[in-house]
Design a protein around this motif. Structure first.
Motif, mmCIF file in Angstrom:
data_model
loop_
_atom_site.group_PDB
_atom_site.id
_atom_site.type_symbol
_atom_site.label_atom_id
_atom_site.label_comp_id
_atom_site.label_asym_id
_atom_site.label_seq_id
_atom_site.Cartn_x
_atom_site.Cartn_y
_atom_site.Cartn_z
ATOM 1 N N GLY A 1 75.493 14.645 56.646
ATOM 2 C CA GLY A 1 76.524 15.649 56.423
ATOM 3 C C GLY A 1 77.746 15.070 55.762
ATOM 4 N N PRO A 2 78.832 15.843 55.687
ATOM 5 C CA PRO A 2 80.016 15.422 54.936
ATOM 6 C C PRO A 2 80.666 14.160 55.486
ATOM 7 N N GLU A 3 80.685 13.987 56.827
ATOM 8 C CA GLU A 3 81.316 12.792 57.396
ATOM 9 C C GLU A 3 80.540 11.543 56.988
ATOM 10 N N ALA A 4 79.215 11.636 57.037
ATOM 11 C CA ALA A 4 78.390 10.494 56.625
ATOM 12 C C ALA A 4 78.566 10.206 55.143
ATOM 13 N N ASP A 5 78.543 11.249 54.322
ATOM 14 C CA ASP A 5 78.717 11.061 52.883
ATOM 15 C C ASP A 5 80.055 10.408 52.569
ATOM 16 N N ALA A 6 81.101 10.808 53.286
ATOM 17 C CA ALA A 6 82.427 10.232 53.061
ATOM 18 C C ALA A 6 82.439 8.737 53.385
ATOM 19 N N LEU A 7 81.749 8.352 54.449
ATOM 20 C CA LEU A 7 81.693 6.935 54.805
ATOM 21 C C LEU A 7 80.969 6.132 53.733
ATOM 22 N N TYR A 8 79.824 6.624 53.270
ATOM 23 C CA TYR A 8 79.050 5.884 52.281
ATOM 24 C C TYR A 8 79.818 5.759 50.966
ATOM 25 N N ALA A 9 80.535 6.808 50.589
ATOM 26 C CA ALA A 9 81.331 6.758 49.368
ATOM 27 C C ALA A 9 82.453 5.727 49.503
ATOM 28 N N LEU A 10 83.056 5.648 50.689
ATOM 29 C CA LEU A 10 84.125 4.676 50.916
ATOM 30 C C LEU A 10 83.580 3.248 50.889
ATOM 31 N N GLN A 11 82.386 3.043 51.435
ATOM 32 C CA GLN A 11 81.751 1.729 51.370
ATOM 33 C C GLN A 11 81.538 1.298 49.916
ATOM 34 N N ASP A 12 81.040 2.218 49.096
ATOM 35 C CA ASP A 12 80.812 1.905 47.686
ATOM 36 C C ASP A 12 82.122 1.569 46.983
ATOM 37 N N GLN A 13 83.168 2.315 47.299
ATOM 38 C CA GLN A 13 84.466 2.060 46.682
ATOM 39 C C GLN A 13 84.960 0.663 47.045
ATOM 40 N N ALA A 14 84.802 0.269 48.310
ATOM 41 C CA ALA A 14 85.222 -1.064 48.739
ATOM 42 C C ALA A 14 84.400 -2.150 48.051
ATOM 43 N N ALA A 15 83.097 -1.914 47.895
ATOM 44 C CA ALA A 15 82.218 -2.914 47.281
ATOM 45 C C ALA A 15 82.582 -3.162 45.824
ATOM 46 N N ARG A 16 83.114 -2.150 45.148
ATOM 47 C CA ARG A 16 83.449 -2.275 43.732
ATOM 48 C C ARG A 16 84.884 -2.738 43.498
ATOM 49 N N GLU A 17 85.695 -2.769 44.537
ATOM 50 C CA GLU A 17 87.110 -3.113 44.382
ATOM 51 C C GLU A 17 87.281 -4.613 44.142
ATOM 52 N N GLN A 18 87.948 -4.964 43.053
ATOM 53 C CA GLN A 18 88.141 -6.367 42.704
ATOM 54 C C GLN A 18 89.385 -6.984 43.327
ATOM 55 N N ASP A 19 90.386 -6.192 43.612
ATOM 56 C CA ASP A 19 91.608 -6.699 44.222
ATOM 57 C C ASP A 19 91.370 -6.939 45.713
ATOM 58 N N GLU A 20 91.568 -8.179 46.151
ATOM 59 C CA GLU A 20 91.227 -8.548 47.524
ATOM 60 C C GLU A 20 92.033 -7.769 48.554
ATOM 61 N N THR A 21 93.310 -7.569 48.287
ATOM 62 C CA THR A 21 94.161 -6.836 49.228
ATOM 63 C C THR A 21 93.723 -5.383 49.343
ATOM 64 N N LYS A 22 93.441 -4.764 48.198
ATOM 65 C CA LYS A 22 92.987 -3.371 48.208
ATOM 66 C C LYS A 22 91.612 -3.256 48.873
ATOM 67 N N ARG A 23 90.740 -4.243 48.608
ATOM 68 C CA ARG A 23 89.416 -4.213 49.219
ATOM 69 C C ARG A 23 89.516 -4.348 50.740
#
Length: 536
Positions: free
Chosen positions: A461-483
Motif C-alpha cells: 500500500g501507500p505507506e510501503a511504497d513511500a518507504l521504498y521510494a525513500l530508500q531509493d532516494q537515499a541510495a542515489r544521494e551523493q552528498d553524505e550529509t543529505k544521505r
C-alpha cells in the motif's frame, strides 16, 4: 507500487535463503578429497607450530557456491580461499584492494575501472584473468540464474566488461555510495573450473586465489586448509595448515577451548553463560555488537495488527532492558532503532519504544482494542526461548493475554511459505554477514519484492511504497550529509510503522587462547576471520 520492473533492490527470499544454506536440498555429501586443491591434511590438535585448530558453531555440509551461499561456515571459509576485487576489514568493512591492484580514484563516477594484481593465480596454478571477473559478474547479474548476491547489485550495477587481459570496467546505473562495500560480497571464481559445472562448487569444490586452499571436506565434521604458497596478495597465510571443526552443540564446542590444554586455539559462537569460566581458564572472551537481532513481525492482514497503533503499543509494553539482562545474560543491546544503535550505521529513531506500559495501554485505547488475545509464534532456539518469556510478561501486564506457539525454525517457515495465517512472529536473523551499509541492512527486510515484508507481513500500500521510494532516494544521494538525513527518515518511517522491528540485538561471543594465537577479533556476525591471525 512505486517499483518499476528494472528496480529490484536488495531482496532476500526466505525460500531462497533455505535453498542457499542447503536446507531445501543441498547435496547429501561433499567430496572427501578435492583433487584440484591438493590432498587431505592431518587432523592435528592445533598445538603444533604452524598449524591452527578452530571451531565453528555451524554445519559445513551446506552449499559452498561463493555466489549462492548464506551458510555461516561456508561464508567464513570462503573469505580465506577466494578473493573479491575489493576486500574489507572484517569488522568495519573498510575497503582495500584484493584481487585489484588499487581502488578506483573517482567513486562518484558511473564507471569504475579495476586492474588485476600482477601474478595472481588460482589454486590449480592457472592465472587469474579479466575473463574470470566477467564470467563471475555475468552470473551474479543474470536474472535467470538469480544467485543470492544478485540482490546486492541489481539496483545499481548495469554490467562488467573486459578492457584488457587483466583489466575490467564496471558500468553503473547511477553513482552508488556503497559500491566498494557491495563488491566485497562477490568472490571471483575461475571460469575454467566452474563454467557449466556449478554443482562442483555447491558440493564442496573450492578453487580460489586466496591465501588458503581447501584440502579436505568431511561433512558435519571438519574442513581442512593448507597455505597457498603462490598467493601474492595483501594478507598471506600465517599458518601452514588449518583445521576447522564443525560443532553445532554448545557444550562440546565450548569444551574445545576449555581447560589447561584446549584442543582449539579459537572458538566462535560462545554462550554468555560460559564466558567467566573460560576467562578463568586463561582464555580471552570478547562479545561483539552486530546485526543479529530478535525481531517481531506482524501479519498486517490479521486483525487488529493492520493498525500501526496496536503494533506500536505492543512494542512499548516490552521491557527491552530486562529482556537483555534475563534473556541474553547482558550480552545484547535493546532494539531502539531498526539498525543496532551501537553501530556506526545505526541511529535511534524518534519514538524508539522505551519501556512505557502506560503509553502501550493508551495506544490500544486509541485503536479501540480491548480484551486482546495473542498467539505469539516463535522459533525454538535457546536464544529465542529465553527472551520471549519477557515479551509475554510485558504483554500480559497490559491486559493482552499471550500464549506462546514455539516450533522448529524450518517447520515455522514452511508454514509461512504455505500461506499460514499467523498473528505475530518472534525470531532472529543477521544480515551483517553480507555487509553493514544501511541500505543493505534495511532492504534485507523491507523491499517491494521482499518475502519478509510483502509475503509474510502482507504489508503493501501507500505507506510501503513511500518507504521504498525513500530508500531509493537515499541510495542515489551523493552528498553524505543529505544521505544520512534520508537514512534517518527511513529508520523513523520503519519505527513508525513497526511492521518488522527488533526487540534486541544480540552480541556474538568468540574465545581464543592468547598464548597460542594473536591478531584476532570478535565479530558481530557468525564465523571467524583469520586472515590477520598469527601464532602468538
Amino acid at each position: 507500487m512505486s517499483a518499476s520492473p528494472k528496480r529490484s533492490g536488495l531482496t532476500l527470499n526466505r525460500r531462497d535463503l533455505l535453498r542457499y544454506t542447503g536446507l531445501l536440498g543441498a547435496a547429501a555429501g561433499l567430496s572427501s578429497a578435492l583433487a584440484a586443491c591438493g590432498g587431505p591434511s592431518s587432523t592435528n590438535s592445533g598445538n603444533t607450530k604452524g598449524s591452527l585448530t578452530a571451531v565453528i558453531g555451524y554445519g559445513n555440509n551446506q552449499t559452498w557456491d561463493p555466489l549462492q551461499t548464506a551458510s555461516a561456515f561456508s561464508m567464513a571459509a570462503i573469505l580465506h580461499c577466494y578473493e573479491s576485487l575489493v576486500e574489507g576489514d572484517p569488522i568495519t568493512r573498510e575497503p582495500y584492494p584484493g584481487l585489484a591492484k588499487a581502488l578506483p580514484a573517482d567513486l562518484k563516477s558511473t564507471t569504475l575501472a579495476f586492474e588485476l594484481r600482477d601474478g595472481a593465480q588460482w589454486h590449480d596454478g592457472q592465472p587469474v584473468t579479466a575473463d574470470d571477473v566477467v564470467f563471475t559478474y555475468q552470473r551474479a547479474l543474470d536474472p535467470k540464474e538469480n544467485v543470492l548476491i544478485r540482490s546486492f547489485f541489481s539496483l545499481w550495477l548495469d554490467s562488467v566488461r573486459k578492457t584488457g587481459e587483466h583489466s575490467v570496467e564496471f558500468r553503473l546505473k547511477f553513482p552508488f555510495p556503497y559500491a566498494l562495500q557491495r563488491i566485497q560480497t562477490c568472490k571471483i571464481v575461475p571460469k575454467h573450473v566452474f563454467d557449466g559445472k556449478w554443482d562442483l562448487a555447491k558440493n564442496g569444490t573450492v578453487v580460489g586465489s586466496g591465501p588458503y586452499r581447501v584440502t579436505e571436506q568431511a561433512p558435519l565434521s571438519h574442513t581442512s586448509f593448507a597455505r597457498f604458497d603462490a598467493y601474492n596478495g595483501p594478507r598471506p597465510a600465517a599458518y601452514q595448515t588449518m583445521l576447522w571443526k564443525s560443532i553445532v552443540d554448545a557444550a562440546p564446542r565450548v569444551a574445545e577451548i576449555s581447560g589447561a590444554s584446549p584442543d582449539a586455539q579459537i572458538v566462535e559462537n560462545i554462550p554468555p553463560a560460559n564466558a567467566d569460566q573460560l576467562r578463568a581458564d586463561g582464555r580471552t572472551v570478547e562479545f561483539a555488537e552486530g546485526g543479529n537481532n530478535l525481531f517481531l513481525l506482524f501479519n498486517t492482514r490479521h486483525a487488529p495488527f493492520g493498525d500501526k497503533l496496536v503494533r506500536q503499543a505492543l512494542h512499548y509494553a516490552i521491557d527491552r532492558q530486562k529482556l537483555v539482562q534475563i534473556g541474553l545474560k547482558g550480552a545484547g543491546t535493546p532494539g531502539t532503532s531498526f539498525i543496532n544503535p551501537k553501530l556506526d550505521s545505526g541511529a535511534a529513531a524518534t519514538g524508539s519504544f522505551a519501556y512505557d506500559p502506560g503509553k502501550a495501554r493508551d495506544l490500544l485505547r486509541q485503536a479501540g482494542v480491548t480484551n486482546l488475545s495473542i498467539e505469539l509464534w516463535t522459533t525454538n532456539t535457546s536464544l529465542v526461548t529465553s527472551c520471549v518469556t519477557v515479551i509475554k510478561e510485558g504483554w500480559d501486564a497490559i491486559g493482552v493475554a499471550t500464549t506462546l506457539q514455539q516450533q522448529d525454525t524450518k517447520a515455522l517457515f514452511s508454514k509461512l511459505d504455505g500461506g499460514a495465517d499467523f498473528p505475530v512472529i518472534a525470531t532472529t536473523n543477521n544480515p551483517m554477514q553480507f555487509g553493514n551499509d544501511p541500505d543493505l541492512l534495511t532492504r534485507y527486510y523491507y523491499d517491494s519484492s521482499s518475502i519478509l515484508a510483502t509475503t509474510y507481513a502482507r504489508w503493501q500500500g501507500p505507506e510501503a511504497d513511500a518507504l521504498y521510494a525513500l530508500q531509493d532516494q537515499a541510495a542515489r544521494e551523493q552528498d553524505e550529509t543529505k544521505r544520512a538525513a534520508l537514512t534517518r527518515q527511513v529508520l523513523e518511517m520503519i519505527a513508525d510503522q513497526a511492521v518488522i522491528f527488533p526487540v534486541a540485538f544480540t552480541q556474538l561471543g568468540t574465545a581464543w587462547n592468547p598464548r597460542k594465537i594473536s591478531g584476532v577479533r570478535a565479530q558481530g556476525y557468525p564465523g571467524i576471520n583469520l586472515n590477520t591471525a598469527k601464532p602468538a
